[in-house]
Design an enzyme around this catalytic site. Structure first.
Site, short mmCIF file in Angstrom:
data_model
loop_
_atom_site.label_atom_id
_atom_site.label_comp_id
_atom_site.label_asym_id
_atom_site.label_seq_id
_atom_site.Cartn_x
_atom_site.Cartn_y
_atom_site.Cartn_z
N ASN A 32 1.06 -1.29 -0.04
CA ASN A 32 0.07 -0.25 0.35
C ASN A 32 1.17 0.99 -0.06
O ASN A 32 0.72 2.16 0.27
CB ASN A 32 -1.29 0.28 0.81
CG ASN A 32 -0.06 0.12 2.62
OD1 ASN A 32 0.95 0.22 2.79
ND2 ASN A 32 -1.02 0.31 3.68
N SER A 124 10.64 -12.18 13.91
CA SER A 124 11.56 -10.94 14.16
C SER A 124 12.04 -11.51 15.03
O SER A 124 11.83 -12.38 16.24
CB SER A 124 11.29 -9.90 14.55
OG SER A 124 11.89 -9.08 15.33
N ALA A 125 13.03 -11.34 15.99
CA ALA A 125 14.10 -11.81 16.86
C ALA A 125 13.94 -11.15 18.11
O ALA A 125 13.97 -11.84 19.35
CB ALA A 125 15.62 -11.14 17.01
N TYR A 148 4.08 -4.46 18.41
CA TYR A 148 5.05 -5.20 17.68
C TYR A 148 5.02 -6.42 18.36
O TYR A 148 5.30 -7.47 17.14
CB TYR A 148 5.89 -4.19 17.34
CG TYR A 148 6.93 -4.66 16.37
CD1 TYR A 148 6.51 -4.63 15.16
CD2 TYR A 148 8.17 -5.36 16.20
CE1 TYR A 148 6.87 -5.20 13.55
CE2 TYR A 148 8.79 -5.69 15.21
CZ TYR A 148 8.27 -5.79 13.91
OH TYR A 148 9.36 -6.33 13.04
N LYS A 152 4.26 -10.30 16.90
CA LYS A 152 4.79 -11.49 15.76
C LYS A 152 4.52 -12.84 16.25
O LYS A 152 4.64 -14.03 16.06
CB LYS A 152 6.29 -11.20 16.07
CG LYS A 152 6.40 -9.95 14.98
CD LYS A 152 7.05 -9.85 13.20
CE LYS A 152 6.94 -8.92 12.09
NZ LYS A 152 6.27 -8.90 11.00
N LEU A 199 20.41 2.00 14.18
CA LEU A 199 21.60 2.57 14.28
C LEU A 199 22.48 2.80 13.21
O LEU A 199 22.61 3.28 12.32
CB LEU A 199 22.18 1.67 15.60
CG LEU A 199 23.71 1.66 14.99
CD1 LEU A 199 24.16 3.57 16.50
CD2 LEU A 199 24.79 0.84 16.09
P1 NAD Z 1 9.18 -1.48 5.18
O1 NAD Z 1 8.85 -0.88 5.91
O2 NAD Z 1 10.52 -0.81 4.82
O3 NAD Z 1 8.74 -3.01 4.69
C1 NAD Z 1 7.25 -3.14 4.66
C2 NAD Z 1 6.42 -2.98 3.99
O4 NAD Z 1 4.69 -3.23 3.47
C3 NAD Z 1 6.38 -1.55 3.38
O5 NAD Z 1 6.65 -0.83 1.85
C4 NAD Z 1 5.18 -0.84 3.72
O6 NAD Z 1 4.42 0.59 3.25
C5 NAD Z 1 4.25 -2.26 3.48
N1 NAD Z 1 2.73 -1.99 4.21
C6 NAD Z 1 2.27 -1.32 4.98
N2 NAD Z 1 0.83 -1.42 5.97
C7 NAD Z 1 0.74 -2.32 4.67
C8 NAD Z 1 -0.87 -2.57 4.45
N3 NAD Z 1 -2.00 -3.08 5.42
N4 NAD Z 1 -0.29 -3.47 2.97
C9 NAD Z 1 0.08 -3.73 2.28
N5 NAD Z 1 1.19 -2.85 2.02
C10 NAD Z 1 1.69 -2.27 3.78
O7 NAD Z 1 9.72 -2.36 6.26
P2 NAD Z 1 11.32 -4.20 6.40
O8 NAD Z 1 12.53 -3.34 7.14
O9 NAD Z 1 11.72 -4.38 4.45
O10 NAD Z 1 10.32 -5.36 6.79
C11 NAD Z 1 9.57 -6.36 5.99
C12 NAD Z 1 9.09 -7.10 7.28
O11 NAD Z 1 10.32 -7.72 8.07
C13 NAD Z 1 7.79 -6.41 8.08
O12 NAD Z 1 6.97 -7.33 8.51
C14 NAD Z 1 9.42 -6.74 9.71
O13 NAD Z 1 8.50 -6.59 10.45
C15 NAD Z 1 10.24 -7.47 9.61
N6 NAD Z 1 11.30 -7.36 10.42
C16 NAD Z 1 12.03 -6.04 9.42
C17 NAD Z 1 13.51 -5.66 10.13
C18 NAD Z 1 13.44 -4.80 10.11
O14 NAD Z 1 14.38 -4.42 10.88
N7 NAD Z 1 13.76 -4.40 9.48
C19 NAD Z 1 13.68 -6.93 11.57
C20 NAD Z 1 12.52 -7.44 11.73
C21 NAD Z 1 11.91 -8.38 11.11
C1 WQD Z 2 20.99 -1.63 17.53
C2 WQD Z 2 21.46 -1.38 18.94
C3 WQD Z 2 20.66 0.49 20.36
C4 WQD Z 2 20.23 3.80 17.58
C5 WQD Z 2 15.70 -3.37 16.68
C6 WQD Z 2 13.96 -3.99 16.84
C7 WQD Z 2 13.47 -4.80 16.93
C8 WQD Z 2 13.69 -5.75 15.11
C9 WQD Z 2 15.45 -4.22 14.36
C10 WQD Z 2 12.10 -5.67 13.97
C11 WQD Z 2 21.21 -1.32 20.07
C12 WQD Z 2 21.91 1.23 19.83
C13 WQD Z 2 20.41 2.48 18.03
C14 WQD Z 2 20.98 5.22 17.74
C15 WQD Z 2 22.33 3.66 19.48
N1 WQD Z 2 13.27 -4.71 14.42
N2 WQD Z 2 21.66 2.66 18.81
N3 WQD Z 2 21.69 4.84 18.70
O1 WQD Z 2 17.10 -2.23 18.84
O2 WQD Z 2 17.85 -4.06 18.18
O3 WQD Z 2 16.13 -3.83 16.90
O4 WQD Z 2 15.17 -3.22 14.79
O5 WQD Z 2 11.84 -6.79 14.14
O6 WQD Z 2 12.17 -5.17 17.09
O7 WQD Z 2 13.52 -3.91 17.93
O8 WQD Z 2 18.07 -1.99 16.62
O9 WQD Z 2 18.99 -0.47 15.27
O10 WQD Z 2 17.23 0.46 16.84
O11 WQD Z 2 19.53 -0.30 17.80
O12 WQD Z 2 23.09 3.22 20.28
O13 WQD Z 2 20.74 5.62 17.53
O14 WQD Z 2 21.55 -0.19 18.59
O15 WQD Z 2 20.65 0.67 21.90
O16 WQD Z 2 22.27 -1.53 20.96
P1 WQD Z 2 17.21 -3.08 17.98
P2 WQD Z 2 18.45 -0.79 16.45
#
Ligand code: NAD
Ligand code: WQD
Length: 346
Positions: A32, A124-125, A148, A152, A199
């Site tokens: 979207n 996600s972790a 969040y 998951k 980060l």
């Molecule tokens: P992102 O936000 O870049 O990508 C998610 C996409 O989903 C976006 O393009 C957004 O427009 C779309 N979207 C959101 N709501 C929607 C809806 N209702 N209908 C259709 N599309 C929708 O995020 P990402 O970093 O690419 O993450 C992708 C997936 O991986 C997510 O489910 C996220 O929770 C998971 N994840 C991400 C991380 C991370 O650190 N990036 C870590 C662990 C898990």
């Molecule tokens: C990494 C490290 C911070 C920003 C998040 C979500 C997690 C997953 C991945 C989706 C940590 C430190 C960060 C800054 C800092 N997403 N930090 N200054 O928190 O491990 O994970 O993204 O599923 O659910 O919580 O990632 O990149 O925010 O942080 O010192 O400005 O960097 O404290 O130690 P995080 P992060």
């Protein structure tokens, strides 16, 4: 084979589309565009010189999803679409439960109706909460620390119950650790809106002079230099993990969870040093209070993914930093805005 990629124009989704197209899959994206820009898919097309089909659709819109499945012979779904900002989920939990949990249920219902029962889900972790020890294996207890994270865990449980009710489903739950980096072409990368929470995108903006200094959250964790330790994984390695997961869902029914991480932890200060080397810029930083809800140490035991998916992360921290910096230099303002069509094949 045709793969439906929900959230395919997001950060991880777009890198995965590139690898899917390079491997010869047909790709249909639904997104979207709430957290991504259409222009990005044009770049996916340019990098791969392959066609990609796009629908601007909300995963909560059952009729629109139904149309996508009617118009395309989808074999499997990779489900990225969702909201991912931990802090926002605390502020607005209902929006998170609706999009992430109800959105996944709607998607599964439509898949079921069309007899498509192979899914790879972005977990996600964060589902491990505060781990008792490291490295983290898939058997660790699930305990979220935010709405969040609860989303998951709930989705993982819903998908497990779905499989228990109908054992022709085949589902892989991928628990990502900390994805960073960008495509080596410099054309795809992370483009968060507003001030980055994470980060690496924050650090690239500091290096580019767009933000003044990095705040290091906490200097007194029980780690060797006192700063938080994470398992950073190159986004292209992560993308390739999805191709291995697709092979798994294509070959056997079941529901299986896998950690996608490198198995190595790096502290915030180590990542700063690696990034300074890669960018040849100094990163001004200041150690401040811990961020609320942060954990000290998290890194994966990726043995199960190696054994059962034949997947290992091969790109190291240097490559993650070099690629992230190239993306920043090539795209100082992120992706350009291009007016998005509702549906397109290009
Ligand atoms: P992102 O936000 O870049 O990508 C998610 C996409 O989903 C976006 O393009 C957004 O427009 C779309 N979207 C959101 N709501 C929607 C809806 N209702 N209908 C259709 N599309 C929708 O995020 P990402 O970093 O690419 O993450 C992708 C997936 O991986 C997510 O489910 C996220 O929770 C998971 N994840 C991400 C991380 C991370 O650190 N990036 C870590 C662990 C898990
Ligand atoms: C990494 C490290 C911070 C920003 C998040 C979500 C997690 C997953 C991945 C989706 C940590 C430190 C960060 C800054 C800092 N997403 N930090 N200054 O928190 O491990 O994970 O993204 O599923 O659910 O919580 O990632 O990149 O925010 O942080 O010192 O400005 O960097 O404290 O130690 P995080 P992060």
């Amino acid at each position: 084979m045709a793969i439906l990629v929900t959230g395919g124009s997001g950060y991880i989704g777009s890198h995965t589309c590139v690898e899917l197209l390079n491997a010869g899959y047909e790709v249909v994206v639904v997104d979207n565009l709430s957290n991504s820009k259409f222009g990005l898919l044009k770049r996916v097309r340019d990098i791969t010189a392959n066609d990609i089909k796009f629908y601007k659709i909300d995963i909560l819109d059952r009729d629109a999803l139904d149309k996508v499945f009617s118009e395309n012979k989808i074999d499997a779904v990779i489900h990225f679409a969702g909201l991912k900002a931990v802090g926002d989920s605390v502020q607005d939990p209902l929006r998170y439960y609706k999009t992430n949990v109800a959105g996944t249920i709607t998607l599964c219902e439509v898949m079921q109706k069309h007899g498509v029962k192979q899914m790879v889900f972005s977990s996600s972790a964060t589902v491990y909460g505060v781990p008792e020890k490291v490295p983290i294996t898939e058997e660790f207890p699930l305990e979220a620390m935010s709405p969040y994270g609860n989303n998951k865990i709930m989705i993982e449980k819903i998908l497990s119950d779905l499989y228990a009710s109908d054992q022709t489903w085949s589902i892989v739950l991928l628990r990502y650790f900390n994805p960073i980096g960008a495509h080596s072409s410099g054309q795809l990368g992370e483009d968060p809106s507003g001030v980055p929470n994470n980060l690496m995108p924050y650090m690239t903006k500091v290096a580019a002079g767009k933000l003044k200094e990095l705040k290091v959250f906490g200097g007194n964790y029980p780690t060797y230099d006192g700063t938080g330790v994470r398992d950073y994984i190159h986004v292209v390695d992560l993308a390739l993990g999805h191709l291995k997961a697709l092979e798994k869902v294509g070959s056997s029914a079941g529901v299986n969870a896998y950690n996608l991480g490198t198995g190595k932890g790096y502290s915030v200060l180590e990542l700063i040093r690696a990034f300074e080397k890669a960018s040849e810029r100094e990163i001004p930083y200041m150690i401040v209070e811990r961020r609320l809800g942060d954990i000290g140490i998290s890194y994966a035991d990726p043995t199960k993914a190696k054994k059962e998916l034949q997947w290992v992360a091969s790109r190291g921290i240097e490559e993650m930093c070099v690629d992230a910096w190239r993306w920043q230099l090539n795209n100082p303002d992120g992706y350009e805005y291009i007016e998005d069509p509702k549906e397109i094949k290009f």
